[in-house]
Write an enzyme that holds these catalytic residues in place. Structure first.
Site, short mmCIF file in Angstrom:
data_model
loop_
_atom_site.label_atom_id
_atom_site.label_comp_id
_atom_site.label_asym_id
_atom_site.label_seq_id
_atom_site.Cartn_x
_atom_site.Cartn_y
_atom_site.Cartn_z
CD GLU A 28 -2.64 0.85 3.04
OE1 GLU A 28 -1.99 0.14 3.77
OE2 GLU A 28 -3.52 1.61 3.09
CE LYS B 118 -6.86 0.82 4.21
NZ LYS B 118 -5.73 1.15 4.87
CB CYS C 76 -4.05 -2.11 4.52
SG CYS C 76 -2.74 -2.70 5.76
#
Ligand code: ACM
Length: 274
Positions: free
Chosen positions: A38, A109, A142
């Site tokens: 990331e 995300k 993540c």
């Protein structure tokens, strides 16, 4: 199909030298698909939105293009995280999926972690899967991992491999990937970073230990916890297509979604005998 995990140690605020390191890492091994961490170009812990905006890039920026091409010019695919500058001054914690046939897609995300909520908008792309050369790749970033719905959604969309770009500070994901892999019968590739960022009185240590886990839970790659590394392992995407555990159970077909809505059952009413 060879999957490479690149685990890096980005220097905060130095995207050009980070890019150089990542280009070298990608060039150092032969693979069909590369998974990188990331926010792997600028670093993670931005002080505030103006600082994040200063390092944010459009998905077609020269820097992102050269990292994408490091893989695609060699006939491989790649997925890596970056701070995205979007229309209207919006910022997203995003990942670029770039494939050798020219397709490029951005995943934003979905589940922001901690101070990221001060810096980025919550992702609005939703989860998606793209197929290339017989591999169906799903994208996640993540903290998405801690919501089982993320990887389940990707499995339901047909992912064979979940490309999981990470900057993990919690120590649990690498072990949880075992569960995410076996409960969905998918490959999970978590590409994490190492190193520490000291910013604004805060100190963040990143936990490394990137993993590639197979649909049966076996570990195909385990990278060191404290140094950059690049590792490659062979996978067979077809192993992720068979969701049967035995003659009776299929992990997706046996789901009972009608019972998964979180509603309380009505209290039993007292029988008054009236
Ligand atoms: C994280 O989502 N980067 C912890």
């Amino acid at each position: 199909m060879r999957i490479a995990i690149v685990q890096s140690r980005p220097a905060f605020g130095d995207p050009d030298s980070n890019l150089e390191g990542l280009l070298g890492a990608v060039a150092s091994v032969n693979a069909d698909f590369y998974v990188l961490p990331e926010l792997c170009l600028a670093g993670y812990d931005f002080e505030d939105r103006p600082e994040a905006a200063r390092f944010a890039e459009r998905p077609d920026s020269p820097r992102l293009d050269s990292l994408a091409r490091a893989a695609t010019d060699r006939g491989a695919g790649i997925s890596f995280g970056f701070a995205e500058a979007a229309e209207g001054g919006r910022l997203f914690n995003s990942a670029l999926l770039s494939l050798p046939d020219g397709r490029r897609r951005v995943y934003r995300k979905t589940h922001l972690f901690a101070r990221e909520k001060l810096l980025f908008e919550p992702g609005d792309t939703g989860f998606f899967v793209e197929e290339f050369r017989g591999l169906r790749v799903g994208m996640a970033i993540c903290f998405d991992w801690i919501f089982p719905e993320s990887f389940r959604t990707l499995a339901l969309l047909g992912a064979d491999l979940i490309a999981h770009n990470a900057n993990l500070v919690l120590p649990w994901c690498q072990r949880a990937d075992f569960a995410r892999a076996v409960e969905n019968r998918v490959y999970v590739a978590t590409a994490n970073r190492v190193g520490r960022e000291e910013r604004g009185g805060r100190s963040l240590s990143f936990t490394g230990g990137s993993v590639l886990v197979a649909p049966d839970g076996s570990s195909l790659l385990e990278l060191p916890v404290d140094e950059p590394a690049v590792r490659v392992a062979e996978i067979d995407p077809l192993r992720a297509r068979d969701k049967r555990l035995n003659a009776w159970n299929d992990l997706l077909a046996d789901r009972r979604p009608e019972f998964y809505a979180a509603r309380r059952s009505p209290e039993p009413t007292e029988d008054t005998g009236a």
